[in-house]
Design a protein around this motif. Sequence first.
Motif, PDB file in Angstrom:
ATOM      1  N   ARG A 377       0.942  -1.308  -0.100  1.00  0.00           N
ATOM      2  CA  ARG A 377       0.025  -0.094   0.014  1.00  0.00           C
ATOM      3  C   ARG A 377       1.108   1.112   0.008  1.00  0.00           C
ATOM      4  O   ARG A 377       0.458   2.306  -0.678  1.00  0.00           O
ATOM      5  CB  ARG A 377      -0.830  -0.147   1.256  1.00  0.00           C
ATOM      6  CG  ARG A 377      -1.970  -1.081   1.170  1.00  0.00           C
ATOM      7  CD  ARG A 377      -2.764  -1.289   2.504  1.00  0.00           C
ATOM      8  NE  ARG A 377      -3.306  -0.158   3.009  1.00  0.00           N
ATOM      9  CZ  ARG A 377      -3.716   0.083   4.208  1.00  0.00           C
ATOM     10  NH1 ARG A 377      -3.814  -0.851   5.025  1.00  0.00           N
ATOM     11  NH2 ARG A 377      -4.066   1.182   4.486  1.00  0.00           N
ATOM     12  N   GLY A 378       1.929   1.164   0.750  1.00  0.00           N
ATOM     13  CA  GLY A 378       2.917   2.376   0.712  1.00  0.00           C
ATOM     14  C   GLY A 378       3.428   2.646  -0.643  1.00  0.00           C
ATOM     15  O   GLY A 378       3.644   3.789  -1.105  1.00  0.00           O
ATOM     16  N   ALA A 379       3.964   1.386  -1.390  1.00  0.00           N
ATOM     17  CA  ALA A 379       4.403   1.542  -2.798  1.00  0.00           C
ATOM     18  C   ALA A 379       3.521   2.450  -3.836  1.00  0.00           C
ATOM     19  O   ALA A 379       3.783   3.145  -4.559  1.00  0.00           O
ATOM     20  CB  ALA A 379       4.825   0.361  -3.217  1.00  0.00           C
ATOM     21  N   ARG A 380       2.093   2.125  -3.342  1.00  0.00           N
ATOM     22  CA  ARG A 380       0.876   2.652  -4.315  1.00  0.00           C
ATOM     23  C   ARG A 380       0.333   4.124  -3.732  1.00  0.00           C
ATOM     24  O   ARG A 380      -0.293   4.748  -4.302  1.00  0.00           O
ATOM     25  CB  ARG A 380      -0.292   1.881  -4.331  1.00  0.00           C
ATOM     26  CG  ARG A 380       0.086   0.421  -4.991  1.00  0.00           C
ATOM     27  CD  ARG A 380      -1.309  -0.255  -5.328  1.00  0.00           C
ATOM     28  NE  ARG A 380      -2.045  -0.450  -4.067  1.00  0.00           N
ATOM     29  CZ  ARG A 380      -1.928  -1.781  -3.366  1.00  0.00           C
ATOM     30  NH1 ARG A 380      -1.181  -2.599  -3.911  1.00  0.00           N
ATOM     31  NH2 ARG A 380      -2.867  -1.861  -2.244  1.00  0.00           N
ATOM     32  N   GLY A 381       1.203   4.537  -2.689  1.00  0.00           N
ATOM     33  CA  GLY A 381       0.714   5.807  -1.934  1.00  0.00           C
ATOM     34  C   GLY A 381      -0.362   5.604  -1.341  1.00  0.00           C
ATOM     35  O   GLY A 381      -1.274   6.753  -1.014  1.00  0.00           O
ATOM     36  N   GLU A 382      -1.007   4.656  -0.833  1.00  0.00           N
ATOM     37  CA  GLU A 382      -2.452   4.174  -0.170  1.00  0.00           C
ATOM     38  C   GLU A 382      -2.175   4.087   1.209  1.00  0.00           C
ATOM     39  O   GLU A 382      -2.914   4.036   1.996  1.00  0.00           O
ATOM     40  CB  GLU A 382      -2.979   3.228  -0.959  1.00  0.00           C
ATOM     41  CG  GLU A 382      -3.352   3.217  -2.135  1.00  0.00           C
ATOM     42  CD  GLU A 382      -3.997   2.014  -2.684  1.00  0.00           C
ATOM     43  OE1 GLU A 382      -4.068   0.934  -1.991  1.00  0.00           O
ATOM     44  OE2 GLU A 382      -4.138   1.869  -4.048  1.00  0.00           O
ATOM     45  N   PHE A 383      -0.947   4.442   1.897  1.00  0.00           N
ATOM     46  CA  PHE A 383      -0.814   4.143   3.248  1.00  0.00           C
ATOM     47  C   PHE A 383       0.036   5.483   3.918  1.00  0.00           C
ATOM     48  O   PHE A 383       0.787   5.954   3.323  1.00  0.00           O
ATOM     49  CB  PHE A 383       0.282   2.820   3.677  1.00  0.00           C
ATOM     50  CG  PHE A 383       0.626   2.760   5.013  1.00  0.00           C
ATOM     51  CD1 PHE A 383      -0.190   2.552   5.844  1.00  0.00           C
ATOM     52  CD2 PHE A 383       1.925   3.036   5.188  1.00  0.00           C
ATOM     53  CE1 PHE A 383       0.217   2.463   7.318  1.00  0.00           C
ATOM     54  CE2 PHE A 383       2.325   2.851   6.529  1.00  0.00           C
ATOM     55  CZ  PHE A 383       1.466   2.637   7.434  1.00  0.00           C
ATOM     56  N   SER A 384      -0.727   5.860   5.028  1.00  0.00           N
ATOM     57  CA  SER A 384      -0.141   7.155   5.745  1.00  0.00           C
ATOM     58  C   SER A 384       0.234   6.684   7.171  1.00  0.00           C
ATOM     59  O   SER A 384      -0.625   6.104   7.944  1.00  0.00           O
ATOM     60  CB  SER A 384      -0.927   8.333   5.535  1.00  0.00           C
ATOM     61  OG  SER A 384      -0.241   9.259   6.301  1.00  0.00           O
ATOM     62  N   LEU A 385       1.322   7.119   7.736  1.00  0.00           N
ATOM     63  CA  LEU A 385       1.625   6.970   9.088  1.00  0.00           C
ATOM     64  C   LEU A 385       1.032   7.589  10.066  1.00  0.00           C
ATOM     65  O   LEU A 385       0.737   7.336  11.302  1.00  0.00           O
ATOM     66  CB  LEU A 385       3.181   7.106   9.428  1.00  0.00           C
ATOM     67  CG  LEU A 385       4.149   5.677   8.775  1.00  0.00           C
ATOM     68  CD1 LEU A 385       5.588   6.168   9.124  1.00  0.00           C
ATOM     69  CD2 LEU A 385       3.805   4.628  10.058  1.00  0.00           C
ATOM     70  N   GLY A 386       0.464   8.700   9.716  1.00  0.00           N
ATOM     71  CA  GLY A 386      -0.310   9.889  10.487  1.00  0.00           C
ATOM     72  C   GLY A 386      -1.412   9.248  11.317  1.00  0.00           C
ATOM     73  O   GLY A 386      -1.430   9.215  12.582  1.00  0.00           O
ATOM     74  N   PRO A 387      -2.494   8.568  10.520  1.00  0.00           N
ATOM     75  CA  PRO A 387      -3.370   8.173  11.364  1.00  0.00           C
ATOM     76  C   PRO A 387      -2.988   7.055  12.413  1.00  0.00           C
ATOM     77  O   PRO A 387      -3.814   6.921  13.476  1.00  0.00           O
ATOM     78  CB  PRO A 387      -4.346   7.555  10.472  1.00  0.00           C
ATOM     79  CG  PRO A 387      -4.142   8.403   9.085  1.00  0.00           C
ATOM     80  CD  PRO A 387      -2.495   8.680   9.085  1.00  0.00           C
ATOM     81  N   MET A 388      -2.051   6.337  12.008  1.00  0.00           N
ATOM     82  CA  MET A 388      -1.709   5.174  12.734  1.00  0.00           C
ATOM     83  C   MET A 388      -1.148   5.455  14.218  1.00  0.00           C
ATOM     84  O   MET A 388      -1.683   5.176  15.263  1.00  0.00           O
ATOM     85  CB  MET A 388      -0.941   3.987  11.960  1.00  0.00           C
ATOM     86  CG  MET A 388      -0.196   3.150  12.972  1.00  0.00           C
ATOM     87  SD  MET A 388       0.883   2.052  11.989  1.00  0.00           S
ATOM     88  CE  MET A 388      -0.034   1.249  10.991  1.00  0.00           C
ATOM     89  N   LEU A 389      -0.310   6.563  13.978  1.00  0.00           N
ATOM     90  CA  LEU A 389       0.319   6.976  14.891  1.00  0.00           C
ATOM     91  C   LEU A 389      -0.785   7.856  16.080  1.00  0.00           C
ATOM     92  O   LEU A 389      -0.526   7.798  17.232  1.00  0.00           O
ATOM     93  CB  LEU A 389       1.357   8.177  14.620  1.00  0.00           C
ATOM     94  CG  LEU A 389       2.735   7.456  14.427  1.00  0.00           C
ATOM     95  CD1 LEU A 389       3.682   8.522  13.652  1.00  0.00           C
ATOM     96  CD2 LEU A 389       3.403   6.544  15.146  1.00  0.00           C
TER      97      LEU A 389
END
Length: 403
Positions: A377-389
């Motif tokens: 997902r990160g490779a496709r630009g679909e994952f962000s660390l902000g919400p998880m943190l």
Amino acid sequence: MNTGFVTTPFGRRPMSLALMKGQLQAESVKPDKTVDKWKVFRDVCEARPLLDISDRTLAVLNALLSFYPENHLSGEASMVVFPSNRQLVVRAHGIAVTTLRRHLAALVEAGLIIRKDSANGKRFARRKTSGELEDAYGFSLAPLLARSEELAAMAQRIEADRIALRRARERLTICRRDVRKLVDAAIEDGVPGNWDDIDAAYAHHLACLSRNPEASDLDGVRLKLEELRTAIVNLLTSFDNFKKTSASVVQNEPHIQNSDIDSLELESEPKVQVETRPITSATVQSNGSQKIFSLALILQACPQISDYAQGGSIRGWRDLVTAAVTVRSMLGITPETYQAACENLGPENAAVVIACMLERANHINSPGGYLRDLTRRGARGEFSLGPMLMALVRQNSPVARRA
């Protein structure tokens, strides 16, 4: 002083000093004074809250004014109108006679008209043989002329209060918007802070407002929200300065040598080539859309990662990456999977993901598959660390822990 206009009410209606004072005030009007009757009526409509009269009472006053033949009230002319109750009911939009009497009494009580009763209580006019009006009995509109300046001042005060209330609402609305959007921006960018407490204070201040607040009440709440807004801006400014300082410190740290990380791997596992680059603008760009969050925020969201660092504390990004390699092995994630995460997300962000997975280890059935999915997902630009943190920050906050 001419006191011939002072008369007492007919029938059982009592006389009072207030009625006598109103009659004397109306009698003292200068003969050359004139005023537009409909302008005075508009002033009375504006000043209605101060006069304590209803809109139905204003309708009766409007009907009385319609029986006055001239457009201007003048001290030189008789200002007594003498319509029957039947005529007044028609022009007052068909209200009941009992209701009409009640509103006429309200106009007298408010000092807007004066009763000039005949001997038998009837309303009529007596004219000369020439047809000129000699005397009339009914309702005198003289108080409207006598109090025209006072009524205009009351209307202006009501309008000024209305303007002040509208402006107070506008200022409060802007301040509410500022606080709400600044808090949302801080959470989105991962700024550490007691945002739950700030939200609670924000809601508490607004809850203090009544259903129909005055301008002073709105200004009081706005001042409290402005203090809250100032505190939020200070937090954001401090965080921005902290980020700049942290980036400067990381740039001056030596690179992590591969041998430091490799020494923590099991002998049977292949070596994972993880090299931590200094956190610069180039590093952020090479990590795609992922941001490099502050180390303080990461430790606030993921406090357990410190238990796997050398010495039991994380003082820099090198300590975090080293601890993440240890946790990776403990979670059963293969070196190839972790290497792919480092290549796609960046070594720093891959270490942060491992720290987040450690906090949620009891809820993740397959850590390796979970990391591979995040990597894709990160490779496709679909994952962000902000919400998880931020989810972990709220989970580990004192309020959440008490709950």
